[in-house]
Write a protein that holds these residues in place. Sequence first.
Motif, PDB file in Angstrom:
ATOM      1  N   HIS A 294      -0.554 -26.218  -7.214  1.00 26.09           N
ATOM      2  CA  HIS A 294      -0.109 -25.885  -5.863  1.00 26.09           C
ATOM      3  C   HIS A 294       1.318 -26.350  -5.607  1.00 26.09           C
ATOM      4  O   HIS A 294       1.736 -27.393  -6.112  1.00 26.09           O
ATOM      5  N   ASP A 296       4.009 -26.286  -1.987  1.00 25.38           N
ATOM      6  CA  ASP A 296       4.114 -25.951  -0.568  1.00 25.38           C
ATOM      7  C   ASP A 296       5.526 -25.508  -0.224  1.00 25.38           C
ATOM      8  O   ASP A 296       6.511 -26.011  -0.783  1.00 25.38           O
ATOM      9  N   THR A 340       1.037 -22.206   1.160  1.00 25.82           N
ATOM     10  CA  THR A 340       0.744 -22.923  -0.079  1.00 25.82           C
ATOM     11  C   THR A 340       0.674 -21.899  -1.203  1.00 25.82           C
ATOM     12  O   THR A 340      -0.038 -20.895  -1.095  1.00 25.82           O
TER      13      THR A 340
END
Length: 353
Positions: A294, A296, A340
Motif C-alpha cells: 500500500h 497513500d 490508498t
Amino acid sequence: MTFLEINNIQKSFGDNVVVHDFDFAAQRGEFVSLLGPSGCGKTTVLRMVAGFERQTAGTVSLDGKDISQLPANQRNVGMVFQAYALFPNMTVAQNIAFGLKIAKRPADEIAVRVREMLDLIKLPALGDRYPFQLSGGQQQRVALARALAVRPKMLLLDEPLSALDAKIRVALRDEIRSVQRELGITTLFVTHDQEEALSISDRIVVMSAGRIEQIGTPFEIYNRPRTRFVASFVGVLNLLEGRITDPASGRIEVDGRELVVAGGFPKGQTGDAATLALRPEAITIGSGGEGANHLDGHVEEVGFQGSVVRIRVRCNDRMISLDSFNSRAAPPPERGTPVTLSFSHDVQVLEPA
C-alpha cells in the motif's frame, strides 16, 4: 532451428563505434523486431545483415551459410524501406516484376508471380496504376510485394510504417504480420514504436547506444524488463526507489512505507538501494485485500483515454500513474481525493545500472 546468426558484429565509423558486440540468433520463420530510439544502431544492424554496410568485426550467417563478405545482391534477402523507394515511371506490376526481370526469369513466370503478389497484398486490380496514383499504405504494400516477389530467404523491414498515419499504420502492420505468417518467412523488423514491436513480434531485441539491452518475447519485455532503460522505454512505468530493510524477506522502505517483494533480494543487502518497477495496470485504488502493498496519496490528475482512464496520484514527492477500465457505473475519483494505492508483492526489481 537457427536460421539467422549474428555473431558479435561491430560497426565503427572512424573512431565512433555505433554497434558493439551484437550477438543474436533468429529461428526459421520467426518475426523479430529491433526496437530502440533513433541513433541506437538498429538500422545499422539491419543494413549489415542486408549487405549495405560491411561490419567492422563479427560474422553474419543465413541458413547455415556465412554471408558476411557477400555483396547485397548475392544475399537473397528482401528489403523494404521507410520511403517505399518505388520507381515512379513504372506501374505497380512493373515495380513488383523488377527483381524478377533482373534475375532474367521467363516472362510467363514473371506474369504469374506478379498476379500472386497482387493477390497477396490485396491489390489485384491496381497493377496498371503508377505509384503517384496510390495512397501511402498502398505504396508500402507494393514495396512489400516487390521484396517478396523474388522469393527471398529473409525479409528485412526498415521502419516501413513510420510515414503513415495512425489508422493505416495499425492496419498495415497487421497485414504485414499476416503475410509473414502465411509465407513463413524469417523477418527482421526495425522500429522505434514500442506498441508496434509488442503487437506483432515473436521476439524483441531492445537496443540502446549500439548495445543489446534485452532480448525476449513481448510478454517478457513488457512485464519483466531487466534494465532501467528497457523499463522506461517500453510502455509507461512507475519506478519506486527505496532502501532494502530485510533482503531475505523482501522488505524495502519506500517513502517511509515498508513494502514487500516476493522472492526477496537475493543480490541485495540491508541498506542497499533498490528500484521497483510497476506498470500502471498493476495498481488499483483501495486496500487490495490481505497480502497487498500500500501507498497513500491524493489524486493529482485524471486523463480520459476512451476505454482506459489514466489516474496520476501524488504520494509524498512521487507521482504514480495507474490505469483503470472506463466504467459508466463507476466514475473515476476527482482531483484532490485522498486514496490508498495497492499492488501485489509480485513486483519487478530492476538490475542496478
